[in-house]
Design an enzyme around this catalytic site. Structure first.
Site, mmCIF file in Angstrom:
data_model
loop_
_atom_site.group_PDB
_atom_site.id
_atom_site.type_symbol
_atom_site.label_atom_id
_atom_site.label_comp_id
_atom_site.label_asym_id
_atom_site.label_seq_id
_atom_site.Cartn_x
_atom_site.Cartn_y
_atom_site.Cartn_z
ATOM 1 N N CYS A 18 30.672 44.056 54.292
ATOM 2 C CA CYS A 18 30.460 43.060 54.095
ATOM 3 C C CYS A 18 31.301 42.451 52.591
ATOM 4 C CB CYS A 18 29.078 43.356 53.293
ATOM 5 S SG CYS A 18 27.377 42.202 52.962
ATOM 6 N N HIS A 19 30.141 42.741 51.488
ATOM 7 C CA HIS A 19 30.941 41.994 49.852
ATOM 8 C C HIS A 19 32.010 43.678 50.175
ATOM 9 C CE1 HIS A 19 28.237 39.309 50.804
ATOM 10 N NE2 HIS A 19 28.980 38.127 49.749
ATOM 11 N N GLY A 20 31.701 45.378 50.992
ATOM 12 C CA GLY A 20 32.787 46.200 49.725
ATOM 13 C C GLY A 20 34.185 46.347 49.590
ATOM 14 N N PRO A 21 34.549 45.202 50.630
ATOM 15 C CA PRO A 21 36.217 44.922 50.903
ATOM 16 C C PRO A 21 36.835 44.142 48.693
ATOM 17 C CG PRO A 21 35.050 44.536 52.363
ATOM 18 C CD PRO A 21 34.010 44.859 51.733
ATOM 19 N N TRP A 22 35.767 44.156 48.397
ATOM 20 C CA TRP A 22 35.936 43.367 46.863
ATOM 21 C C TRP A 22 36.637 44.270 45.815
ATOM 22 C CZ3 TRP A 22 31.108 39.779 45.184
ATOM 23 C CH2 TRP A 22 31.465 38.660 44.858
#
Length: 192
Positions: free
Chosen positions: A113-117
């Protein structure tokens, strides 16, 4: 239950605002194959979880502050999403340094989800293939990643997925890829 990951320790790095299912389901899947897990965060105590980024969804007990953790203590790392969670992690120097060191170690990392930020902030995505929640794909491209719209993307020891709806495939891939990465170079159970 199998014991594919018995004796291995997996770090989960998250803070307040983590998407509950993106922490809970992979952690449960890893426990199911014998892995030990530790929740690392920015602070001691508990972190608050969310459902669909909006609704409160309980808490998780923190095992250790990321500032006190060492990459050498873990065999793999999971970065769950939720919008608020990685947005806070990427602003914390200790969290970013831990993620950068983990990526440089060559140990497996899984993110959803947004984890790669946080990976983008650690400047470790250049030339890597990843997927994510649609709203951060431009950020990942700007960080040098090739962004795909697939259920799960595996690029070496980096595993990524788009959203909670991809959790079944994500969890299965995480178990398979972590087990592969942690298997000894010479494993008598694997035919050559």
């Amino acid at each position: 239950m199998t014991d594919e990951l018995r004796g291995h320790k997996v770090a989960f790095l998250a803070t307040d605002g983590v998407e509950r299912v993106e922490l809970e389901q992979p952690r449960g899947a890893l426990h199911g194959v014998g892995a030990d897990t530790e929740l690392l965060s920015l602070h001691d105590g508990e972190i608050s979880a969310r459902q669909m980024d909006i609704d409160p969804a309980g808490t998780f007990t923190v095992d250790r502050k990321v500032a006190d953790a060492s990459v050498g203590d873990y065999d793999a790392l999971v970065l769950p999403g939720g919008t608020m969670n990685p947005d806070q992690l990427r602003m914390d120097p200790a969290a970013v340094a831990f993620v950068k060191a983990f990526m440089e170690s060559g140990k497996p990392i899984a993110t959803i989800c947004h984890g790669p930020w946080t990976l983008a902030e650690a400047n470790v995505l250049r030339g890597r293939r990843v997927t994510s929640w649609p709203s951060i794909r431009t950020d990942l491209r700007n960080a040098g990643a090739e962004v795909l719209d697939e259920e799960v993307v595996v690029d070496g020891r980096l595993i990524s997925s788009r959203s909670p709806r991809d959790l079944p495939a994500f969890c299965n891939t995480v178990i398979d890829e972590f087990a592969k990465a942690m298997r000894p170079a010479w494993d008598p159970t694997v035919e050559r």
